[in-house]
Design an enzyme around this catalytic site. Structure first.
Site, PDB file in Angstrom:
ATOM      1  N   LYS A   1       0.857  -1.191   0.000  1.00 57.37           N
ATOM      2  CA  LYS A   1       0.000   0.000   0.000  1.00 57.37           C
ATOM      3  C   LYS A   1       0.894   1.241   0.000  1.00 57.37           C
ATOM      4  CE  LYS A   1      -4.274   1.214  -0.239  1.00 57.37           C
ATOM      5  NZ  LYS A   1      -5.086   0.763  -1.371  1.00 57.37           N
TER       6      LYS A   1
ATOM      7  N   SER B   1      -8.347  -0.676  -5.078  1.00 57.80           N
ATOM      8  CA  SER B   1      -8.577  -0.254  -3.703  1.00 57.80           C
ATOM      9  C   SER B   1     -10.080  -0.051  -3.479  1.00 57.80           C
ATOM     10  CB  SER B   1      -7.774   1.015  -3.400  1.00 57.80           C
ATOM     11  OG  SER B   1      -7.575   1.137  -2.014  1.00 57.80           O
TER      12      SER B   1
END
Length: 602
Positions: free
Chosen positions: A193, A394
């Protein structure tokens, strides 16, 4: 004195007459624009559809107002992928249109898959037996990829082909923030991430480099094989070209020798080439249809059968649509609004199935969950099929996961199952550099925790609570994907960790069901709903220019778009990440399911 009054009266009358004439001119122009906007285009025999590969192409564009056009405001070069594909199909089916002329320029796409979808539509057009010819003063990488589908590619005698591969460098702001006295505190789950890295590091992590190499190489290899097939060369040869030299600086003859183009010609020669294909004499005019003309050409397809709704969700996912002078009018997926739209589709008995078209790099986790829940409500009543566009990563994947079936384009970027929280500690700037101090009273220990965090008061303790919150949110994300995809949470975790996947790889790990287009998704929705006869209806309705006269709360005006253009010109590539970070702060959402990458290509 009489002369003075006479001159003054004459001046006032002159100004009044000028204003009346100007007003009449404005009204006539406005009426003309309205009429031209609504009138259908009659296609003359032996016509050519002209597509200028210049400007920007994104999922959809809102209709611009006549006022913008008169004042020269708004982005006149913006094109919607949906409009282009629909127009190419009309051109394919219209017997009076003999071919397509592509004119290259500085074209930018919101994602590689957008360029791929445009090229696929042109490739399908050629199945009609009609021709495509491309010409440009210069071809940039993405515009060349699209133009390579043409039967013949021509270049200006002093032109260039910027054939160089994909990728580039991003900005990292830690050094700047260190100088300002700002330190970003991060709570996240997912080693891949990478969104937070540009605020906390001076370069990319090994994990981020790994995922970028994987999907960038995947897209490049796909493009190479597509170009190689059309140009009748080997993909390896093309790849070598991009490695051996800077092709933008090559001699024009080298482009011909490498088979990147067919011929170097002057502008008047391309006009003669098109006339030759149309069998026109030298003094004949070429009947040209631009994109605006094609949008007003009536389609021969009938709207019979049951309705399949195609709902477009594109842009950042936000809690509120807080448009203003700085953020401009870029389209966003507003959680509450989108969820309400989807609930209406769930309750509409005339809608037999829904295709959810997603093109988003994510955003607010709270808004994403609102939308996901609304998709589940539809799924309980009728089939839902997701069609992924340029990105569905996401939060974009979060809202896609509950669908009955997921299609993605071969070059779609997806996955990035992970979340984060990002809070600035600005005490070094506010207190140490500017000398501003704070004091006050609270009823409880954590009453003013947000201000305390920004001022660096007990940050470790507060961040511990935030990390627990983020951990819980990540586990929810895993459970959501697990439920939607029929996998165990541990299986999802092994392919999650915030990692970004190219759709061809996502297919292998069951994040998507099949590679295919929006049309494929519609066909699948019809199959699941057991429909033989059906038509599609698009939601939500695209904003018309009339919306400019009926402003809604928090809606940007045409003045905003002008300022936005000026800011983009001033800050260049920095503009988008700056506005994205600003949106996170304005949303007030502590949990973000958002991808870092700016995946635009040109």
């Amino acid at each position: 004195m009489k002369e003075f009054f006479k001159m003054t009266l004459a001046t006032i009358c002159g100004i009044a007459i000028f204003l009346v004439i100007t007003g009449l001119f404005f009204v006539i122009s406005l009426v003309g624009m309205i009429a031209s906007d609504s009138a259908s285009t009659k296609v003359k025999d032996n016509s050519v559809f002209v597509i200028k590969l210049d400007g920007t192409i994104s999922e959809r564009v809102e209709a611009d107002s006549p006022i913008n056009a008169l004042l020269g405001m708004g982005d006149m070069s913006a094109m919607g992928l949906n409009d282009l594909i629909a127009s190419i199909r009309k051109a394919k089916d219209n017997d009076n249109i003999k071919g397509i002329y592509l004119e290259g320029g500085a074209l930018s796409f919101d994602a590689p898959a957008t360029a791929q979808q445009l090229r696929d539509a042109l490739k399908d057009f050629k199945k009609s037996g009609k021709w495509i010819v491309a010409y440009a003063d210069q071809y940039y990488q993405a515009s060349y990829y699209v133009a390579s589908v043409a039967d013949n590619i021509y270049l200006n005698a002093e032109g260039m082909v910027d054939f160089k591969g994909l990728g580039g460098k991003g900005e990292y702001y830690k050094g700047l923030f260190d100088k300002l006295g700002i330190k970003y505190m991060v709570a996240k789950v997912g080693k891949y991430k990478s969104y937070v890295e540009r605020n906390t590091q001076t370069g990319m992590s090994d994990y981020d480099r790994e995922q970028r190499i994987a999907y960038q190489n995947g897209i490049w290899q796909y493009w190479l094989h597509e170009i190689a097939e059309s140009r009748k060369v080997k993909a390896e040869q093309l790849d070598q070209l991009a490695n051996d030299s800077i092709m933008a600086f090559a001699n024009q003859k080298d482009y011909v020798q490498a088979k990147l183009i067919d011929k170097v010609i002057f502008p008047e020669e391309i006009k003669a080439e098109i006339k030759k294909r149309l069998k026109l004499d030298d003094d004949d005019d070429i009947n040209q249809l631009m994109l605006g003309d094609m949008l007003n050409v009536k389609s021969d397809k009938k709207s019979d059968g049951e309705e399949i709704a195609v709902y477009y969700a594109y842009g950042s996912i936000v809690d509120n649509n807080t448009m203003d002078l700085l953020s401009g009018t870029d389209h966003k997926i507003v959680g509450k609004t989108t969820a309400e739209d989807l609930r209406k589709l769930a309750d509409d008995d005339d809608v037999k199935a829904v295709v959810f078209r997603v093109n988003s790099g994510g955003g607010s986790a709270v808004a994403s969950e609102q939308i996901r829940h609304a998709i589940k409500l539809i799924k309980a009543k009728k089939p839902v099929v997701v069609s992924m566009g340029g990105m569905a990563a996401s939060g974009g994947y979060w809202i896609s996961s509950p669908a009955n079936y997921i299609f993605a384009e071969p070059t779609t970027i997806t996955g990035s199952i992970g979340i984060f929280g990002l809070i600035p500690n600005a005490s070094g700037l506010i207190t140490d550099k500017l000398g501003i101090t704070f004091d006050g009273v609270t009823t409880n220990k954590y009453t003013d925790y947000e201000t305390d965090l920004v001022l660096g008061k007990n940050p470790d303790e507060a961040m511990k609570y935030l990390q627990t919150y983020i951990d819980r949110g990540y586990q929810s994300f895993l459970n959501i994907v697990s439920e939607g995809r029929g996998m165990k949470p541990a299986e999802v975790d092994s392919i999650a960790q915030g990692r970004v996947w190219l759709a061809t790889d996502a297919l292998k790990i069951k994040l998507v069901d099949k590679l295919g287009s929006l049309d494929d998704a519609v066909k699948k929705a019809a199959e699941l709903a057991k429909l033989d006869d059906y038509h599609t209806a698009t939601y939500p309705a695209q904003g018309s220019w009339m919306d400019q006269f009926m402003p809604k709360e928090n809606k940007g005006s045409y003045l905003d778009s002008k300022l936005q253009q000026e800011l983009k010109a001033l800050f260049g590539d920095l503009y988008e990440p700056m506005m994205e970070l600003r949106q996170i702060v304005k949303d007030g959402s502590h949990v973000q399911a958002r991808i870092m990458d700016d995946v635009r290509v040109k």
